[in-house]
Design a protein around this motif. Structure first.
Motif, mmCIF file in Angstrom:
data_model
loop_
_atom_site.group_PDB
_atom_site.id
_atom_site.type_symbol
_atom_site.label_atom_id
_atom_site.label_comp_id
_atom_site.label_asym_id
_atom_site.label_seq_id
_atom_site.Cartn_x
_atom_site.Cartn_y
_atom_site.Cartn_z
ATOM 1 N N VAL A 76 0.830 -1.210 0.000
ATOM 2 C CA VAL A 76 0.000 0.000 0.000
ATOM 3 C C VAL A 76 0.863 1.259 0.000
ATOM 4 O O VAL A 76 0.665 2.142 -0.831
ATOM 5 C CB VAL A 76 -0.976 0.006 1.193
ATOM 6 C CG1 VAL A 76 -1.723 1.331 1.292
ATOM 7 C CG2 VAL A 76 -1.958 -1.150 1.085
ATOM 8 N N CYS A 77 1.833 1.338 0.925
ATOM 9 C CA CYS A 77 2.590 2.584 1.069
ATOM 10 C C CYS A 77 4.077 2.473 0.764
ATOM 11 O O CYS A 77 4.760 3.485 0.691
ATOM 12 C CB CYS A 77 2.401 3.147 2.471
ATOM 13 S SG CYS A 77 3.250 2.209 3.777
ATOM 14 N N CYS A 130 0.926 3.153 7.064
ATOM 15 C CA CYS A 130 -0.397 3.463 6.505
ATOM 16 C C CYS A 130 -1.554 2.785 7.240
ATOM 17 O O CYS A 130 -2.707 3.131 7.033
ATOM 18 C CB CYS A 130 -0.451 3.110 5.031
ATOM 19 S SG CYS A 130 -0.350 1.339 4.678
ATOM 20 N N ARG A 189 -4.791 3.011 -0.478
ATOM 21 C CA ARG A 189 -3.714 3.990 -0.600
ATOM 22 C C ARG A 189 -4.279 5.376 -0.921
ATOM 23 O O ARG A 189 -3.877 6.376 -0.330
ATOM 24 C CB ARG A 189 -2.728 3.575 -1.697
ATOM 25 C CG ARG A 189 -1.593 4.579 -1.896
ATOM 26 C CD ARG A 189 -0.667 4.202 -3.050
ATOM 27 N NE ARG A 189 -0.319 2.801 -3.035
ATOM 28 C CZ ARG A 189 -0.658 1.932 -3.997
ATOM 29 N NH1 ARG A 189 -1.306 2.319 -5.064
ATOM 30 N NH2 ARG A 189 -0.302 0.669 -3.891
#
Length: 85
Positions: free
Chosen positions: A8-9, A33, A51
């Motif tokens: 995601v990050c 995140c 995200r």
């Protein structure tokens, strides 16, 4: 030592929360995140909207006490695995 990056990050981890086989998530939360490994990052289609929401809300650290000094978002986002960008 191989690094694993949050889908995601892009935060780097020493060990994969997806287990040695890459298919057994431990369902912990990303320190940056807050994504739940095995849920919010199970597919690219799950990771991308999570995200987007995280970025839209200011990209705040889920556990701010572990945020590294001098942390910069753009280089971290560049570490997101290609299939999840």
């Amino acid at each position: 030592m191989a690094l694993w990056f949050c889908r995601v990050c892009g935060l780097d981890y020493d060990e994969s929360p997806w287990g040695a086989d890459g298919r057994t998530p431990d369902h912990t939360l990303c320190a940056c995140c807050g994504a739940e490994f095995g849920y919010h990052d199970a597919t690219p289609e799950a990771a991308r909207p999570f995200r987007a929401r995280w970025l839209e809300s200011g990209a705040e650290w889920f556990y701010p006490n572990v945020r590294p000094a001098g942390w910069l978002l753009p280089p971290q986002l560049a570490q997101i695995p290609a299939a999840y960008q």
